[in-house]
Design a protein around this motif. Structure first.
Motif, PDB file in Angstrom:
ATOM      1  N   UNK A 167     -10.747 -17.366 -24.641  1.00 55.10           N
ATOM      2  CA  UNK A 167      -9.254 -17.518 -24.380  1.00 55.10           C
ATOM      3  C   UNK A 167      -9.356 -18.138 -22.934  1.00 55.10           C
ATOM      4  N   UNK A 168     -10.172 -17.496 -22.109  1.00 56.48           N
ATOM      5  CA  UNK A 168     -10.384 -17.843 -21.012  1.00 56.48           C
ATOM      6  C   UNK A 168     -11.104 -19.194 -20.597  1.00 56.48           C
ATOM      7  N   UNK A 169     -11.969 -19.156 -21.374  1.00 53.82           N
ATOM      8  CA  UNK A 169     -12.802 -20.547 -21.489  1.00 53.82           C
ATOM      9  C   UNK A 169     -11.687 -21.488 -21.721  1.00 53.82           C
ATOM     10  N   UNK A 170     -11.028 -21.570 -22.832  1.00 59.15           N
ATOM     11  CA  UNK A 170     -10.098 -22.394 -23.161  1.00 59.15           C
ATOM     12  C   UNK A 170      -8.830 -22.725 -21.981  1.00 59.15           C
ATOM     13  N   UNK A 171      -8.735 -21.616 -21.436  1.00 59.26           N
ATOM     14  CA  UNK A 171      -7.685 -21.682 -20.236  1.00 59.26           C
ATOM     15  C   UNK A 171      -8.199 -22.662 -19.179  1.00 59.26           C
ATOM     16  N   UNK A 172      -9.482 -22.607 -18.975  1.00 59.92           N
ATOM     17  CA  UNK A 172     -10.215 -23.671 -18.253  1.00 59.92           C
ATOM     18  C   UNK A 172     -10.919 -23.086 -16.810  1.00 59.92           C
ATOM     19  N   UNK A 173     -11.093 -21.712 -16.678  1.00 60.20           N
ATOM     20  CA  UNK A 173     -11.734 -21.237 -15.826  1.00 60.20           C
ATOM     21  C   UNK A 173     -13.136 -21.409 -15.688  1.00 60.20           C
ATOM     22  N   UNK A 174     -13.756 -21.571 -14.456  1.00 58.19           N
ATOM     23  CA  UNK A 174     -15.359 -21.938 -14.425  1.00 58.19           C
ATOM     24  C   UNK A 174     -16.043 -20.939 -14.676  1.00 58.19           C
ATOM     25  N   UNK A 175     -15.619 -19.452 -14.265  1.00 52.06           N
ATOM     26  CA  UNK A 175     -16.396 -18.350 -14.417  1.00 52.06           C
ATOM     27  C   UNK A 175     -15.536 -17.136 -14.911  1.00 52.06           C
ATOM     28  N   UNK A 176     -16.379 -16.193 -15.878  1.00 52.51           N
ATOM     29  CA  UNK A 176     -15.657 -15.013 -16.022  1.00 52.51           C
ATOM     30  C   UNK A 176     -16.686 -13.896 -15.666  1.00 52.51           C
ATOM     31  N   UNK A 177     -16.128 -12.760 -14.931  1.00 45.86           N
ATOM     32  CA  UNK A 177     -16.755 -11.585 -14.809  1.00 45.86           C
ATOM     33  C   UNK A 177     -16.112 -10.400 -15.339  1.00 45.86           C
ATOM     34  N   UNK A 178     -16.925  -9.826 -16.380  1.00 49.69           N
ATOM     35  CA  UNK A 178     -16.375  -8.695 -17.206  1.00 49.69           C
ATOM     36  C   UNK A 178     -16.825  -7.536 -16.621  1.00 49.69           C
ATOM     37  N   UNK A 179     -15.909  -6.546 -16.058  1.00 47.60           N
ATOM     38  CA  UNK A 179     -15.936  -5.195 -15.761  1.00 47.60           C
ATOM     39  C   UNK A 179     -15.613  -4.313 -16.603  1.00 47.60           C
ATOM     40  N   UNK A 180     -16.509  -3.361 -17.117  1.00 45.66           N
ATOM     41  CA  UNK A 180     -16.482  -2.429 -18.088  1.00 45.66           C
ATOM     42  C   UNK A 180     -16.915  -0.856 -17.963  1.00 45.66           C
ATOM     43  N   UNK A 181     -16.481  -0.112 -18.459  1.00 47.37           N
ATOM     44  CA  UNK A 181     -17.026   1.236 -18.181  1.00 47.37           C
ATOM     45  C   UNK A 181     -18.053   1.586 -19.116  1.00 47.37           C
ATOM     46  N   UNK A 200     -20.636 -13.188 -16.629  1.00 47.15           N
ATOM     47  CA  UNK A 200     -21.458 -11.998 -16.130  1.00 47.15           C
ATOM     48  C   UNK A 200     -20.768 -10.906 -16.387  1.00 47.15           C
ATOM     49  N   UNK A 201     -21.421  -9.869 -17.330  1.00 49.67           N
ATOM     50  CA  UNK A 201     -21.055  -8.577 -17.444  1.00 49.67           C
ATOM     51  C   UNK A 201     -21.468  -7.473 -16.721  1.00 49.67           C
ATOM     52  N   UNK A 202     -20.718  -6.715 -16.219  1.00 50.25           N
ATOM     53  CA  UNK A 202     -21.213  -5.538 -15.393  1.00 50.25           C
ATOM     54  C   UNK A 202     -20.549  -4.108 -16.045  1.00 50.25           C
ATOM     55  N   UNK A 203     -21.352  -3.394 -16.116  1.00 51.44           N
ATOM     56  CA  UNK A 203     -20.986  -2.056 -17.027  1.00 51.44           C
ATOM     57  C   UNK A 203     -21.519  -1.061 -16.594  1.00 51.44           C
ATOM     58  N   UNK A 204     -20.902   0.301 -16.494  1.00 49.64           N
ATOM     59  CA  UNK A 204     -21.434   1.511 -16.151  1.00 49.64           C
ATOM     60  C   UNK A 204     -22.488   1.978 -17.077  1.00 49.64           C
ATOM     61  N   UNK A 205     -22.199   1.822 -18.206  1.00 48.03           N
ATOM     62  CA  UNK A 205     -23.354   2.397 -19.336  1.00 48.03           C
ATOM     63  C   UNK A 205     -23.403   1.803 -20.581  1.00 48.03           C
ATOM     64  N   UNK A 206     -24.524   1.937 -21.133  1.00 52.90           N
ATOM     65  CA  UNK A 206     -24.818   1.168 -22.690  1.00 52.90           C
ATOM     66  C   UNK A 206     -25.153   2.142 -23.289  1.00 52.90           C
ATOM     67  N   UNK A 207     -24.502   2.456 -24.880  1.00 56.65           N
ATOM     68  CA  UNK A 207     -24.917   3.253 -25.774  1.00 56.65           C
ATOM     69  C   UNK A 207     -25.430   2.334 -26.871  1.00 56.65           C
ATOM     70  N   UNK A 208     -26.158   2.799 -27.694  1.00 56.63           N
ATOM     71  CA  UNK A 208     -27.024   2.028 -28.705  1.00 56.63           C
ATOM     72  C   UNK A 208     -26.344   1.606 -29.837  1.00 56.63           C
ATOM     73  N   UNK A 209     -25.190   2.404 -30.464  1.00 52.31           N
ATOM     74  CA  UNK A 209     -24.805   1.784 -31.678  1.00 52.31           C
ATOM     75  C   UNK A 209     -23.226   2.166 -31.694  1.00 52.31           C
ATOM     76  N   UNK A 210     -22.368   1.884 -32.932  1.00 53.21           N
ATOM     77  CA  UNK A 210     -21.105   2.146 -33.138  1.00 53.21           C
ATOM     78  C   UNK A 210     -21.298   2.703 -34.504  1.00 53.21           C
ATOM     79  N   UNK A 211     -19.942   3.489 -34.688  1.00 50.27           N
ATOM     80  CA  UNK A 211     -20.139   3.969 -36.282  1.00 50.27           C
ATOM     81  C   UNK A 211     -19.299   3.019 -37.139  1.00 50.27           C
ATOM     82  N   UNK A 212     -18.922   3.536 -38.378  1.00 49.94           N
ATOM     83  CA  UNK A 212     -18.356   2.682 -39.108  1.00 49.94           C
ATOM     84  C   UNK A 212     -16.915   2.312 -39.061  1.00 49.94           C
ATOM     85  N   UNK A 213     -16.192   2.854 -38.088  1.00 49.04           N
ATOM     86  CA  UNK A 213     -14.972   2.664 -37.460  1.00 49.04           C
ATOM     87  C   UNK A 213     -15.068   1.767 -36.260  1.00 49.04           C
TER      88      UNK A 213
END
Length: 233
Positions: A167-181, A200-213
């Motif tokens: 959506x942001x790319x279609x809006x016309x931004x040149x760059x996106x920084x994603x900040x996540x927990x 560019x994605x910046x995140x505090x931590x990454x777990x390996x998987x998700x459940x069926x939900x």
């Protein structure tokens, strides 16, 4: 853990990792959850903006003692903050406090359809969404920011984050920084690959998987429900 794309950055800040551990606890109440999300967002946001912004000289000014100095401001000059509703609101104050001047805030409302886990957009207040019929695709959007900072606390399947990036790319931004927990490995990879040269994605931590939900394991639970006391709705 498999190697992540080069546009994904996981923080190694000791204080942040300790706070993320505290946030995982089911015993953390809404007030504690809000404070921890704010503090984690401050640390990750500081790292993300340090890498994603530059400085430039501004007009001269004088100190209280009368000495003249050259002011400093940040570049790019047009930045928007884009929290994903609801939980992205818990990160907003932290990133606003980091920036030296107020910037526009544009909200995106997205949720995952429970059966397919596909993202559904229900709210979008970007000032200009898509070109009208007959408008050349290379026509710039004068209302668009050069940089959008997307606030998405949890990247689980990656579908919501990827849809917001598109959506942001279609809006016309040149760059996106994603900040996540927190992110799940497959979801973070999906989001990072949506627009590799622009995100560019910046995140505090990454777990390996998700459940069926579509929830991260071990994860944080539903951050929006924890922030706004709507667990069990």
């Amino acid at each position: 853990m498999p190697e992540l794309p080069p546009n994904v950055h996981i923080s190694s800040h000791p204080c942040l990792l300790a706070k993320l551990s505290q946030l995982r606890a089911a015993s953390a109440n809404a007030r504690e959850t809000k404070a921890l999300v704010h503090e984690i967002s401050t640390i990750v946001g500081c790292e993300a903006l340090a890498a994603g912004l530059t400085v430039k000289s501004g007009p001269p000014a004088k100190t209280p003692l009368g000495y003249e100095y050259t002011t400093t401001t940040i570049s790019p000059s047009t930045i928007s903050l884009v929290p994903i509703l609801r939980s992205g609101l818990g990160m907003l104050d932290a990133v606003q406090n980091l920036l030296p001047n107020p910037v526009p805030v544009h909200h995106l409302g997205l949720f995952r359809e429970p059966t397919t886990l596909e993202p559904v957009e229900y709210y979008n207040n970007l000032p200009y969404h898509r070109p009208s019929a007959g408008t050349p695709s290379n026509t710039p959007n004068s209302e668009c920011s050069e940089l959008a900072v997307l606030l998405d606390p949890v990247i689980a399947t990656g579908g919501t984050c990827a849809a917001a990036i598109q959506t942001l790319k279609e809006w016309g931004v040149k760059r996106v920084i994603v900040i996540a927990v927190l992110g799940a490995l497959p979801g973070v990879v999906k989001a990072a690959e949506e627009w590799p040269e622009g995100v560019e994605i910046w995140v505090a931590g990454v777990d390996e998987s998700i459940n069926d939900k579509g929830m991260i394991k071990p994860g944080l639970g539903d951050v929006g429900d924890r922030l706004f006391l709507t667990i069990g709705k």
